[in-house]
Write an enzyme that holds these catalytic residues in place. Structure first.
Site, PDB file in Angstrom:
ATOM      1  N   ASP A 217      20.086  48.679   3.459  1.00  0.00           N
ATOM      2  CA  ASP A 217      18.835  48.011   3.831  1.00  0.00           C
ATOM      3  C   ASP A 217      17.872  48.986   4.498  1.00  0.00           C
ATOM      4  OD1 ASP A 217      19.734  45.647   2.822  1.00  0.00           O
ATOM      5  OD2 ASP A 217      19.988  44.645   4.757  1.00  0.00           O
TER       6      ASP A 217
ATOM      7  N   ASP B  92      10.053  46.005  28.032  1.00  0.00           N
ATOM      8  CA  ASP B  92      10.223  47.302  27.396  1.00  0.00           C
ATOM      9  C   ASP B  92       9.168  47.565  26.322  1.00  0.00           C
ATOM     10  OD1 ASP B  92      12.351  47.941  28.997  1.00  0.00           O
ATOM     11  OD2 ASP B  92      13.888  47.412  27.539  1.00  0.00           O
TER      12      ASP B  92
ATOM     13  N   THR C 233      19.834  51.843  22.877  1.00  0.00           N
ATOM     14  CA  THR C 233      20.163  50.515  23.398  1.00  0.00           C
ATOM     15  C   THR C 233      19.223  49.452  22.842  1.00  0.00           C
ATOM     16  OG1 THR C 233      18.845  51.019  25.370  1.00  0.00           O
ATOM     17  CG2 THR C 233      21.232  51.320  25.535  1.00  0.00           C
ATOM     18  N   ALA C 234      18.448  49.800  21.804  1.00  0.00           N
ATOM     19  CA  ALA C 234      17.513  48.854  21.206  1.00  0.00           C
ATOM     20  C   ALA C 234      18.043  48.411  19.839  1.00  0.00           C
ATOM     21  CB  ALA C 234      16.129  49.489  21.120  1.00  0.00           C
ATOM     22  N   TYR C 235      17.230  48.535  18.798  1.00  0.00           N
ATOM     23  CA  TYR C 235      17.604  48.079  17.456  1.00  0.00           C
ATOM     24  C   TYR C 235      18.899  48.741  16.986  1.00  0.00           C
ATOM     25  CZ  TYR C 235      16.644  46.759  12.535  1.00  0.00           C
ATOM     26  OH  TYR C 235      16.706  46.254  11.260  1.00  0.00           O
ATOM     27  N   ALA C 236      19.054  50.034  17.281  1.00  0.00           N
ATOM     28  CA  ALA C 236      20.252  50.757  16.830  1.00  0.00           C
ATOM     29  C   ALA C 236      21.528  50.138  17.376  1.00  0.00           C
ATOM     30  CB  ALA C 236      20.153  52.226  17.252  1.00  0.00           C
TER      31      ALA C 236
ATOM     32  N   ASN D 231      11.525  55.091  21.069  1.00  0.00           N
ATOM     33  CA  ASN D 231      12.787  54.418  20.739  1.00  0.00           C
ATOM     34  C   ASN D 231      13.363  54.891  19.416  1.00  0.00           C
ATOM     35  OD1 ASN D 231      13.455  52.802  22.891  1.00  0.00           O
ATOM     36  ND2 ASN D 231      12.823  50.881  21.940  1.00  0.00           N
TER      37      ASN D 231
END
EC number: 2.7.1.23
Length: 301
Positions: free
Chosen positions: A186, A82, A197-200, A156
């Protein structure tokens, strides 16, 4: 050649094909060479992205910059994970070239042609058996005293966080000019449906189906537990101002970053650019989620 997303319905649309791969990978070098031979045997013109060619040692191949690929290619095939797809998508977004991904990474939410059946998948795509899907990007800019210091596209997410410091930052969040709250945390993730569907996702944000016209605002470790993720319209303009005495780092798809100072303003909105992902026959977003997220259970009949 047609550069209108969603209008790819004939073999002639894919006469010139660009190949883009993850650098410094023997597996991907072999896959790229197989693809070059396969495509050339069909009489198609093949362009290798110049950084990819240098890394994998594709001697004798026609190389091209991303801008040349954008101007000349009818299709770009991305071999990698990705991250490789993200980089290619951002570099080619302005050209509206469709992208197909061969998964050589770990997850592969966007690179959905299996590596073990790469040639069969590409053959099906070139025969017209594909499903195009549009994904929108975000336009982000960092402002200081009314002047733009930095701007970037993100497929993203855009992330503002505390950077290297070991404490929380404080920001003021506005949507379409309306004050939402002052956040002590933070940081904050601003995610598209692609980025949901990544960091979030790891920050307990919502999964947004690609057809959802929304953007997720996901606080990172907020001081107040009532600061929860929220989904807003993708037509909204998001403004996040870094309050006094706090510095921060702003990331764009994890590929670029900018070190912001107190008082800087981050503006994010939907970009006029979009990408088109070409999915193989039988592709299902929910089936992909079941596989990648290891959802258990089988359907009852």
């Amino acid at each position: 050649m047609s550069n209108s997303p969603g209008s790819f319905d004939s073999l002639g649309d894919f006469r010139t094909i660009a190949l883009i791969g993850k650098y410094q990978s023997l597996e991907i070098a072999d896959a790229l060479r197989d693809l070059v031979a396969f495509l050339q045997a069909q009489g198609r013109e093949v362009l290798i992205e110049e950084g990819t060619a240098a890394a994998v040692g594709c001697h004798g191949c026609r190389t091209a910059t991303f801008s040349r690929i954008g101007e000349q290619a009818d299709l770009a095939i991305v071999v990698g994970g990705d991250g490789t797809m993200l980089n290619a998508a951002r570099r080619l977004a302005a050209y509206a070239i469709p992208l197909a991904g061969v998964n050589q990474g770990r997850l592969g939410f966007m690179t959905d042609i299996a590596s073990q059946s790469m040639l069969e998948g590409i053959a099906s795509l070139l025969d017209g058996e594909f499903s195009p899907e549009q994904r929108f990007l975000l336009d982000a800019r960092v402002m200081r005293e009314g002047e733009t210091l930095f701007s970037a596209l993100a497929l993203n997410d855009v992330v503002i966080n505390k950077g290297d410091i070991g404490r929380m930052i404080e920001v003021e969040v506005r949507v379409d000019g309306e004050f939402i709250y002052i956040l002590r945390a933070d940081g904050m993730i601003i995610a598209t449906p692609t980025g949901s569907t990544a960091y979030a996702l790891s920050a307990n944000g919502p999964i947004l189906h690609p057809a959802v016209h929304g953007v997720a605002l996901v606080p990172l470790c907020p001081h107040a537990l009532s600061n929860r993720p929220i989904t807003i319209s993708d037509e909204s303009r998001i403004e996040i101002q870094l309050l006094a005495q706090y510095d921060a780092r702003i990331h764009f798809d994890g590929h670029e970053y900018f070190d912001a100072r107190a008082g800087d303003l981050l503006q994010v909105q939907r970009s006029s650019h979009a990408i088109t992902l070409m999915h193989p026959p039988g592709y299902s977003y929910f089936a992909m989620l079941r596989e990648k997220l290891h959802w258990s259970g089988t359907p009852r009949h």
